[in-house]
Design a protein around this motif. Structure first.
Motif, PDB file in Angstrom:
ATOM      1  N   HIS A 261      -7.967  -4.856   4.346  1.00  0.00           N
ATOM      2  CA  HIS A 261      -7.938  -5.378   2.982  1.00  0.00           C
ATOM      3  C   HIS A 261      -6.986  -6.570   2.875  1.00  0.00           C
ATOM      4  O   HIS A 261      -7.315  -7.577   2.232  1.00  0.00           O
ATOM      5  CB  HIS A 261      -7.513  -4.277   2.007  1.00  0.00           C
ATOM      6  CG  HIS A 261      -7.263  -4.782   0.614  1.00  0.00           C
ATOM      7  ND1 HIS A 261      -8.285  -5.128  -0.237  1.00  0.00           N
ATOM      8  CD2 HIS A 261      -6.099  -5.018  -0.058  1.00  0.00           C
ATOM      9  CE1 HIS A 261      -7.768  -5.559  -1.381  1.00  0.00           C
ATOM     10  NE2 HIS A 261      -6.453  -5.491  -1.292  1.00  0.00           N
ATOM     11  N   VAL A 262      -5.825  -6.464   3.506  1.00  0.00           N
ATOM     12  CA  VAL A 262      -4.872  -7.577   3.493  1.00  0.00           C
ATOM     13  C   VAL A 262      -5.509  -8.803   4.129  1.00  0.00           C
ATOM     14  O   VAL A 262      -5.417  -9.918   3.596  1.00  0.00           O
ATOM     15  CB  VAL A 262      -3.560  -7.199   4.210  1.00  0.00           C
ATOM     16  CG1 VAL A 262      -2.672  -8.422   4.409  1.00  0.00           C
ATOM     17  CG2 VAL A 262      -2.809  -6.137   3.417  1.00  0.00           C
TER      18      VAL A 262
ATOM     19  N   ALA B 172       8.970   0.957   9.911  1.00  0.00           N
ATOM     20  CA  ALA B 172       9.138   2.391   9.653  1.00  0.00           C
ATOM     21  C   ALA B 172       8.703   2.755   8.233  1.00  0.00           C
ATOM     22  O   ALA B 172       8.176   3.850   7.991  1.00  0.00           O
ATOM     23  CB  ALA B 172      10.584   2.806   9.890  1.00  0.00           C
ATOM     24  N   LEU B 173       8.894   1.819   7.315  1.00  0.00           N
ATOM     25  CA  LEU B 173       8.516   2.064   5.920  1.00  0.00           C
ATOM     26  C   LEU B 173       7.006   1.982   5.701  1.00  0.00           C
ATOM     27  O   LEU B 173       6.515   2.330   4.623  1.00  0.00           O
ATOM     28  CB  LEU B 173       9.219   1.058   5.001  1.00  0.00           C
ATOM     29  CG  LEU B 173      10.746   1.167   4.955  1.00  0.00           C
ATOM     30  CD1 LEU B 173      11.351  -0.008   4.190  1.00  0.00           C
ATOM     31  CD2 LEU B 173      11.180   2.487   4.327  1.00  0.00           C
ATOM     32  N   LEU B 174       6.273   1.554   6.722  1.00  0.00           N
ATOM     33  CA  LEU B 174       4.819   1.439   6.614  1.00  0.00           C
ATOM     34  C   LEU B 174       4.091   2.692   7.076  1.00  0.00           C
ATOM     35  O   LEU B 174       2.855   2.748   7.031  1.00  0.00           O
ATOM     36  CB  LEU B 174       4.319   0.251   7.456  1.00  0.00           C
ATOM     37  CG  LEU B 174       4.964  -1.114   7.195  1.00  0.00           C
ATOM     38  CD1 LEU B 174       4.351  -2.159   8.113  1.00  0.00           C
ATOM     39  CD2 LEU B 174       4.835  -1.517   5.735  1.00  0.00           C
ATOM     40  N   LYS B 175       4.826   3.689   7.511  1.00  0.00           N
ATOM     41  CA  LYS B 175       4.200   4.905   8.047  1.00  0.00           C
ATOM     42  C   LYS B 175       3.212   5.491   7.040  1.00  0.00           C
ATOM     43  O   LYS B 175       3.512   5.628   5.856  1.00  0.00           O
ATOM     44  CB  LYS B 175       5.278   5.944   8.375  1.00  0.00           C
ATOM     45  CG  LYS B 175       4.720   7.217   9.010  1.00  0.00           C
ATOM     46  CD  LYS B 175       5.837   8.167   9.393  1.00  0.00           C
ATOM     47  CE  LYS B 175       5.276   9.433  10.037  1.00  0.00           C
ATOM     48  NZ  LYS B 175       6.355  10.373  10.433  1.00  0.00           N
ATOM     49  N   GLY B 176       2.022   5.794   7.538  1.00  0.00           N
ATOM     50  CA  GLY B 176       0.997   6.408   6.709  1.00  0.00           C
ATOM     51  C   GLY B 176       0.013   5.437   6.088  1.00  0.00           C
ATOM     52  O   GLY B 176      -1.037   5.838   5.576  1.00  0.00           O
ATOM     53  N   VAL B 177       0.329   4.128   6.111  1.00  0.00           N
ATOM     54  CA  VAL B 177      -0.622   3.137   5.599  1.00  0.00           C
ATOM     55  C   VAL B 177      -1.846   3.134   6.505  1.00  0.00           C
ATOM     56  O   VAL B 177      -1.747   3.229   7.730  1.00  0.00           O
ATOM     57  CB  VAL B 177       0.028   1.733   5.553  1.00  0.00           C
ATOM     58  CG1 VAL B 177      -1.011   0.683   5.200  1.00  0.00           C
ATOM     59  CG2 VAL B 177       1.165   1.713   4.543  1.00  0.00           C
ATOM     60  N   THR B 178      -3.029   3.042   5.921  1.00  0.00           N
ATOM     61  CA  THR B 178      -4.259   3.134   6.698  1.00  0.00           C
ATOM     62  C   THR B 178      -4.666   1.800   7.299  1.00  0.00           C
ATOM     63  O   THR B 178      -4.322   0.721   6.787  1.00  0.00           O
ATOM     64  CB  THR B 178      -5.424   3.645   5.833  1.00  0.00           C
ATOM     65  OG1 THR B 178      -5.717   2.655   4.830  1.00  0.00           O
ATOM     66  CG2 THR B 178      -5.065   4.956   5.152  1.00  0.00           C
TER      67      THR B 178
ATOM     68  N   ALA C  61       0.823  -1.214   0.000  1.00  0.00           N
ATOM     69  CA  ALA C  61       0.000   0.000   0.000  1.00  0.00           C
ATOM     70  C   ALA C  61       0.854   1.259   0.000  1.00  0.00           C
ATOM     71  O   ALA C  61       0.408   2.324  -0.448  1.00  0.00           O
ATOM     72  CB  ALA C  61      -0.927   0.017   1.207  1.00  0.00           C
ATOM     73  N   ALA C  62       2.066   1.135   0.489  1.00  0.00           N
ATOM     74  CA  ALA C  62       2.969   2.285   0.536  1.00  0.00           C
ATOM     75  C   ALA C  62       3.892   2.325  -0.674  1.00  0.00           C
ATOM     76  O   ALA C  62       4.782   3.179  -0.761  1.00  0.00           O
ATOM     77  CB  ALA C  62       3.798   2.243   1.816  1.00  0.00           C
ATOM     78  N   GLY C  63       3.681   1.395  -1.607  1.00  0.00           N
ATOM     79  CA  GLY C  63       4.541   1.333  -2.785  1.00  0.00           C
ATOM     80  C   GLY C  63       5.944   0.888  -2.466  1.00  0.00           C
ATOM     81  O   GLY C  63       6.889   1.183  -3.218  1.00  0.00           O
TER      82      GLY C  63
END
Length: 238
Positions: free
Chosen positions: A91-92, A79-85, A48-50
């Protein structure tokens, strides 16, 4: 080292002599990602965060045992998941997460034989707690993502038992659960696929590698390379 024997196609045994009696065991402990279920949840969240490719590369290295500091590798990925809702987590769970073949059947067989069932994961409570309820598991321990205003912060929350469920905590959790239910570690079965499962597999009476990384497969007493999780039942008296 005891030589391994292909007990049946895709089912290899070393250091134990089937048939065994399932009722001689009192606990079965499952890893979650790529063992009980078909995905690595952190990789799918990263989609989701690309950043799936970036996160998946770290996951793969950690599972193969090429990254020795599991906690730091997980902090980097989270840390790379920041901002994922939070909606993407849902959904996952709904659209991507599936039980691996034979998972429900093995859990039911173990419960029918009187075993308690533990899910112990370096993954996340969002998924582990839903699986605990779905399969009526007895115990679950995993890592808790911090969510603020419906979004991941890129951090995890400390819990009463500690900060991150890594390999050492998986081992400690298995040992504490054995103590809680009044059995010895020799009466425990531990199933996993990655390097962070090796410590708990090392103290269990029966260690099972499921479609595992080479390092894990080499050290397990049982390796399932084809078919479902319930192939473990082939080792036991009917």
């Amino acid at each position: 080292m005891t030589s391994s024997i292909e007990f049946a196609p895709g089912l290899t045994v070393q250091g134990v002599q089937p048939p065994l009696n399932l009722r001689d065991f009192k606990l079965i402990a499952f890893d979650m990602d790529s063992t009980l279920i078909n995905i690595e949840c952190v990789d799918e969240i990263a989609d989701a965060a690309g950043r799936k490719a970036e996160v998946a590369a770290i996951t793969e290295a950690a599972m193969r045992g090429e990254i020795t500091d599991y906690k730091e590798s997980l902090r980097q990925r989270v840390a790379l998941l920041k901002g994922v809702t939070e909606e993407h987590l849902a959904h996952v769970y709904r659209s991507r997460l599936r039980l691996n073949p034979g998972a429900a059947e093995l859990v039911l067989a173990c419960k029918a034989a009187g075993l308690k069932v533990l899910l112990v994961s370096g993954g996340f409570t969002y998924f582990a707690e839903r699986l605990r309820d779905r399969l009526a598991l007895d115990f679950a321990r995993s890592n808790q993502l911090e969510i603020v205003n419906g979004q991941l912060t890129g951090r995890m929350l400390d819990q009463s038992w500690g900060d991150i469920c890594d390999g050492a905590m998986k081992k400690e959790t298995l040992l504490r659960t054995c103590s809680l239910i009044g059995c010895s570690p020799a009466q425990a079965i531990a199933m996993g696929d990655g390097a962070n499962d090796l410590e708990m597999m090392g103290v269990a009476g029966l260690s099972v590698a499921y479609r595992a990384k080479p390092k894990v497969r080499a050290q397990a007493k049982v390796a399932i390379d084809m078919g479902g999780l319930d192939r473990l039942l082939e080792l036991f008296h009917a």
